[in-house]
Design a protein around this motif. Structure first.
Motif, short mmCIF file in Angstrom:
data_model
loop_
_atom_site.label_atom_id
_atom_site.label_comp_id
_atom_site.label_asym_id
_atom_site.label_seq_id
_atom_site.Cartn_x
_atom_site.Cartn_y
_atom_site.Cartn_z
N ALA A 89 0.81 -1.22 0.00
CA ALA A 89 0.00 0.00 0.00
C ALA A 89 0.85 1.26 0.00
CB ALA A 89 -0.93 0.01 1.21
N PHE A 90 2.10 1.15 0.43
CA PHE A 90 2.98 2.32 0.47
C PHE A 90 3.61 2.61 -0.89
CE2 PHE A 90 2.74 0.98 4.86
CZ PHE A 90 2.67 2.17 5.56
N VAL A 91 3.55 1.67 -1.82
CA VAL A 91 4.15 1.83 -3.15
C VAL A 91 3.13 2.49 -4.06
CG1 VAL A 91 5.29 0.70 -5.08
CG2 VAL A 91 5.58 -0.20 -2.76
N SER A 92 3.24 3.80 -4.24
CA SER A 92 2.29 4.53 -5.08
C SER A 92 2.55 4.32 -6.57
CB SER A 92 2.34 6.02 -4.75
OG SER A 92 2.07 6.26 -3.39
N GLU A 93 3.83 4.18 -6.93
CA GLU A 93 4.19 3.99 -8.33
C GLU A 93 5.59 3.43 -8.40
OE1 GLU A 93 4.48 7.67 -10.47
OE2 GLU A 93 5.94 8.55 -9.09
N THR A 94 5.91 2.77 -9.51
CA THR A 94 7.28 2.34 -9.77
C THR A 94 7.81 3.13 -10.96
OG1 THR A 94 6.47 0.49 -11.12
CG2 THR A 94 6.98 0.04 -8.82
N ILE A 95 9.08 3.53 -10.88
CA ILE A 95 9.67 4.43 -11.87
C ILE A 95 11.07 3.96 -12.23
CG2 ILE A 95 8.32 6.40 -11.01
CD1 ILE A 95 10.87 7.35 -9.57
N GLY A 96 11.70 4.68 -13.16
CA GLY A 96 13.08 4.43 -13.52
C GLY A 96 14.00 5.48 -12.94
N LEU A 97 15.30 5.27 -13.07
CA LEU A 97 16.29 6.24 -12.55
C LEU A 97 16.08 7.62 -13.14
CD1 LEU A 97 19.62 4.17 -12.57
CD2 LEU A 97 18.37 4.94 -10.56
N GLU A 98 15.63 7.68 -14.38
CA GLU A 98 15.49 8.97 -15.06
C GLU A 98 14.27 9.75 -14.56
OE1 GLU A 98 13.28 5.81 -17.28
OE2 GLU A 98 15.30 5.99 -16.42
N ASP A 99 13.45 9.15 -13.73
CA ASP A 99 12.21 9.80 -13.28
C ASP A 99 12.30 10.40 -11.88
OD1 ASP A 99 10.87 8.92 -15.65
OD2 ASP A 99 10.64 6.93 -14.73
N ILE A 100 13.48 10.45 -11.29
CA ILE A 100 13.58 10.83 -9.88
C ILE A 100 13.24 12.30 -9.65
CG2 ILE A 100 15.28 11.19 -8.03
CD1 ILE A 100 16.39 8.43 -8.78
N GLU A 101 13.61 13.20 -10.54
CA GLU A 101 13.25 14.61 -10.35
C GLU A 101 11.73 14.78 -10.31
OE1 GLU A 101 14.54 17.47 -9.62
OE2 GLU A 101 16.65 16.88 -9.56
N GLU A 102 11.02 14.11 -11.19
CA GLU A 102 9.56 14.19 -11.17
C GLU A 102 9.00 13.55 -9.91
OE1 GLU A 102 5.63 14.96 -11.94
OE2 GLU A 102 7.45 15.90 -12.73
N ALA A 103 9.65 12.50 -9.43
CA ALA A 103 9.21 11.87 -8.18
C ALA A 103 9.36 12.83 -7.02
CB ALA A 103 10.01 10.59 -7.93
N PHE A 104 10.45 13.62 -7.00
CA PHE A 104 10.60 14.65 -5.97
C PHE A 104 9.44 15.64 -6.02
CE2 PHE A 104 15.53 14.27 -5.91
CZ PHE A 104 15.47 13.32 -4.91
N ALA A 105 9.05 16.03 -7.23
CA ALA A 105 7.96 16.99 -7.39
C ALA A 105 6.64 16.40 -6.89
CB ALA A 105 7.85 17.43 -8.85
N LYS A 106 6.38 15.15 -7.23
CA LYS A 106 5.15 14.50 -6.77
C LYS A 106 5.13 14.38 -5.25
CE LYS A 106 4.33 11.73 -10.93
NZ LYS A 106 4.28 10.35 -11.48
N MET A 107 6.27 14.06 -4.67
CA MET A 107 6.37 13.95 -3.22
C MET A 107 6.09 15.31 -2.57
SD MET A 107 9.65 12.50 -1.10
CE MET A 107 10.74 13.66 -1.95
N HIS A 108 6.65 16.37 -3.15
CA HIS A 108 6.46 17.73 -2.63
C HIS A 108 4.99 18.13 -2.70
CE1 HIS A 108 7.60 21.78 -1.51
NE2 HIS A 108 6.89 22.25 -2.51
N ARG A 109 4.30 17.68 -3.74
CA ARG A 109 2.88 18.01 -3.90
C ARG A 109 1.96 17.09 -3.10
NH1 ARG A 109 4.53 18.49 -9.55
NH2 ARG A 109 3.60 16.42 -9.98
N GLY A 110 2.53 16.11 -2.43
CA GLY A 110 1.73 15.20 -1.62
C GLY A 110 0.91 14.22 -2.43
N GLU A 111 1.38 13.88 -3.63
CA GLU A 111 0.62 13.00 -4.51
C GLU A 111 0.92 11.52 -4.31
OE1 GLU A 111 0.51 16.32 -8.14
OE2 GLU A 111 1.42 14.35 -8.47
N VAL A 112 1.99 11.21 -3.59
CA VAL A 112 2.41 9.82 -3.44
C VAL A 112 2.82 9.55 -2.01
CG1 VAL A 112 3.19 9.53 -5.84
CG2 VAL A 112 4.79 10.43 -4.13
N LEU A 113 2.64 8.30 -1.58
CA LEU A 113 3.29 7.86 -0.35
C LEU A 113 4.75 7.55 -0.66
CD1 LEU A 113 0.74 5.53 1.52
CD2 LEU A 113 1.78 7.63 2.36
N ARG A 114 4.99 6.74 -1.66
CA ARG A 114 6.34 6.48 -2.12
C ARG A 114 6.35 6.16 -3.61
NH1 ARG A 114 8.21 8.53 1.68
NH2 ARG A 114 9.88 7.79 3.06
N SER A 115 7.25 6.84 -4.32
CA SER A 115 7.66 6.39 -5.65
C SER A 115 8.83 5.43 -5.42
CB SER A 115 8.11 7.56 -6.52
OG SER A 115 7.07 8.51 -6.67
#
Length: 361
Positions: free
Chosen positions: A331-357
């Motif tokens: 339930a804590f895994v909101s999405e799975t991503i690649g290494l190239e997606d980490i900047e966008e993952a930071f943005a999603k985390m800042h916006r409160g859109e994910v528990l964890r990428s």
């Protein structure tokens, strides 16, 4: 022989991360090379990028990870090549005063690998929390590897390496939540949501989740919260007291790390209750409380560092509960991503859109 792998580096304060070629040395005495399978994107990684931890750039980011041991150095007995492990950032020394007193979860001399990983030009990298797992392989101290059931999902298991363990441990280890207790959790991001799950595991009768964001309150409900309070529209202290017969909660877990939310936690607990600070404050923050209130309310004011966990004890136990269906790490895994997606993952985390990428490697 050294190996060259891809990894995510924060080159300077506030600069965007880059994928670089990382040179990983063979493991020396007491060290292990781990092939990383999955690594969660934690707010601590963003703190490193922003210079909020220290200025020892460049950083090799990533630390909430699981993978398979590839090779070990001399003297390593804890793990062997082929073991599926969760990485931790507190390899205990077994020799300091805390360890000698039988309290290794408080170890005052935790350690990491002695050799540096580098860029191809020889520039030494500082691995985040001594791990550096936004990379295909990483070098760690063998004591940072905890062997667990290999059938567990790497994406879910790796999250025990930091945030989920911090939250669960804040409830079970630091807060010592007991069956039938009332618990309030202030701040329901990744760590706070995990504290809700920990309180549920411990058998709390009433679990009150507090946040400003309805999405996070929904996450908390799905993980075991029996009641929710939106701090935008309600007085937190009054709301918690109203849900606990006017008394306040037996345990209040502050998972934000701000003076104003800590004050809420302090006054939202019952007399002789416990406050647990697991949210991480910034250096400039100050707290002012009437000393008479601290004295008069009794109880305990505690800080929880990594959920006061002992990885060798807690990781296998929590993975067993996960395998039994009693702890929903997925339930804590909101999405799975690649290494190239980490900047966008930071943005999603800042916006409160994910528990964890979670980065899959």
């Amino acid at each position: 022989m050294t190996q060259q792998v891809r990894g995510v580096v924060a080159p300077g304060k506030g600069e965007k991360v880059r994928i670089e070629t990382i040179v990983v040395p063979d493991p020396g005495p007491g060290e292990a090379v781990v092939k990383v399978q999955a690594c969660g994107v934690c707010h601590t990684d963003l703190h490193y990028r922003e210079g909020g931890i220290n200025d020892e750039f460049p950083f090799l980011l990533g630390h909430e990870a699981a993978g398979v041991v590839e090779s070990v150095g001399d003297g390593v007995t804890e793990v062997a090549p082929g073991d599926f492990v969760i990485l931790n950032w507190r390899a205990v020394c077994h020799e300091c005063r805390a360890c000698r007193r039988g309290r290794p979860w408080y170890c005052f001399n935790t350690h990491n690998a002695g050799q540096p990983m580098t860029l191809t030009d020889g520039t030494a990298l500082t691995p985040a929390l001594g791990i550096g797992a936004f990379a295909e392989k990483t070098l760690v101290a063998a004591g940072q590897c905890t062997k667990v059931d290999p059938s567990a999902s790497p994406a879910a298991a790796g999250l025990l390496g930091c945030g989920v363990m911090a939250g669960i441990g804040a409830a079970i280890n630091t807060g010592n939540v007991q069956r039938g207790d009332s618990v309030a959790v202030i701040g329901c991001g990744g760590v706070g949501a995990a504290a809700v799950a920990g309180a549920r595991l411990a058998g709390a009768a009433k679990i009150i989740a507090v946040d400003l964001d309805e999405r996070k309150l929904d996450w908390a409900r799905s993980l075991g919260a029996t009641h929710t309070v939106n701090a935008k529209s309600a007085d937190v202290v009054e709301a918690v007291q109203g849900l606990t017969d006017g008394n306040g909660a037996d345990v209040v877990i502050e998972a934000v790390g701000r003076p104003e939310t800590y004050r809420q936690a302090f006054y939202a607990r019952d007399l002789a209750g416990t406050v647990v600070l697991v949210g991480v404050p910034t250096p400039e923050m100050k707290l002012e409380l009437p000393l008479l209130d601290v004295f008069g309310r009794g109880g305990a004011l505690k800080s929880s560092w990594y959920g006061d966990c002992l990885p060798s004890r807690d990781f296998p136990m929590l993975i067993d509960l996960y395998q039994q269906g009693r702890l929903d790490l997925d339930a804590f895994v909101s999405e799975t991503i690649g290494l190239e997606d980490i900047e966008e993952a930071f943005a999603k985390m800042h916006r409160g859109e994910v528990l964890r990428s979670v980065v899959n490697l």
